[in-house]
Design an enzyme around this catalytic site. Structure first.
Site, short mmCIF file in Angstrom:
data_model
loop_
_atom_site.label_atom_id
_atom_site.label_comp_id
_atom_site.label_asym_id
_atom_site.label_seq_id
_atom_site.Cartn_x
_atom_site.Cartn_y
_atom_site.Cartn_z
N ARG A 105 0.84 -1.19 0.00
CA ARG A 105 0.00 0.00 0.00
C ARG A 105 0.88 1.25 0.00
O ARG A 105 1.70 1.43 0.90
CB ARG A 105 -0.90 -0.01 1.23
N THR A 109 -0.73 7.68 -1.39
CA THR A 109 -2.02 7.55 -2.09
C THR A 109 -2.94 6.51 -1.45
O THR A 109 -4.15 6.49 -1.71
CB THR A 109 -1.81 7.12 -3.55
N ASP A 201 -3.17 -10.20 12.80
CA ASP A 201 -2.48 -10.14 11.50
C ASP A 201 -2.14 -11.57 11.07
O ASP A 201 -1.32 -12.23 11.70
CB ASP A 201 -1.22 -9.29 11.63
N ASP A 204 1.61 -12.26 10.32
CA ASP A 204 2.42 -12.31 11.54
C ASP A 204 2.17 -13.60 12.31
O ASP A 204 3.09 -14.21 12.84
CB ASP A 204 2.11 -11.12 12.45
N1 URA Z 1 -5.03 -8.48 7.36
C1 URA Z 1 -4.84 -9.25 8.45
O1 URA Z 1 -3.89 -10.01 8.52
N2 URA Z 1 -5.72 -9.16 9.46
C2 URA Z 1 -6.77 -8.37 9.43
O2 URA Z 1 -7.56 -8.34 10.38
C3 URA Z 1 -6.96 -7.56 8.29
C4 URA Z 1 -6.08 -7.64 7.26
#
Ligand code: URA
Length: 210
Positions: A105, A109, A201, A204
């Site tokens: 990302r 922008t 995430d 992660d």
């Molecule tokens: N990406 C992720 O890994 N977790 C989320 O909650 C949203 C996007």
């Protein structure tokens, strides 16, 4: 597959997903569960594939037996979390061709920018299954599918683990022809774009990064 969203409510999928959501599930546990759940979701996302028959010989006699028709399907992982789903799906469909789409990302922008794109040839003749565990804002999924269509894909399905209502709406508006298969539709996105209640995430958690 005509409905835009298929919510896979099978007890095994739901039970495994609950274990994945728990914050104290280890990286190894999370990865193993993701592998198992991916195989169950692969079963759903390939439902209704066109079939043909092939003449085979059993020990007793000849028969026309069902096989999947058409070219080998293409799995496309949306990096990096897509790789976690990809592994399990590939175990179930080992002859699939595999592609990767990398997007980040842009901080100014906020638009997704492509940094990697490598997909199988003859995409137009294949069922393409794009995989990404989290359909959150939908921005990267929509952008990845834009790229796949530009590369020739016409028959695309999207496989994820968790979807937000916002992400589903965004995909439906941008790509109404792309059915979504998901293990859960959560409540909403938070102000940081995370799915809640979610699982955190996904990248992660599966790779042990922070
Ligand atoms: N990406 C992720 O890994 N977790 C989320 O909650 C949203 C996007």
């Amino acid at each position: 597959m005509n409905d835009h969203v298929t919510h896979v409510t099978h007890p095994l999928v739901q039970h495994k997903l609950t274990l994945m959501r728990q914050k104290d599930t280890s990286t190894a546990g999370f990865r193993q569960l993701l592998r198992e759940i991916s195989q169950l979701l692969a079963y759903e996302v390939t439902r209704g594939l066109p079939m043909t028959t092939r003449q085979i010989e059993t020990p007793l006699q000849k028969m026309d037996a069902p096989v999947i028709d058409g070219k080998k399907l293409a799995l496309v992982s949306i990096l990096r979390a897509g790789n976690g789903l990809l592994d399990g799906v590939l175990e179930l469909i080992p002859s699939a061709r595999v592609g990767f789409v990398g997007l980040y990302r842009d901080e100014v922008t906020l638009e997704p920018v492509q940094y990697y794109f490598k997909v199988p040839t003859e995409l137009e003749d294949r069922l393409v299954i794009a995989v990404d565990p989290m359909l959150a804002t939908g921005n990267s999924s929509v952008a990845a599918i834009d790229l796949l269509k530009k590369a020739g894909a016409t028959n695309i399905r999207f496989l994820c683990l968790l979807a937000s209502p916002e992400g589903i709406a965004r995909m439906k508006q941008a790509h109404p022809d792309v059915p979504i298969v998901t293990a859960a539709i959560d409540e909403k996105l938070n102000e940081k774009g995370y799915i809640v209640p979610g699982l955190g995430d996904a990248g992660d958690r599966m790779f042990g990064t922070k």
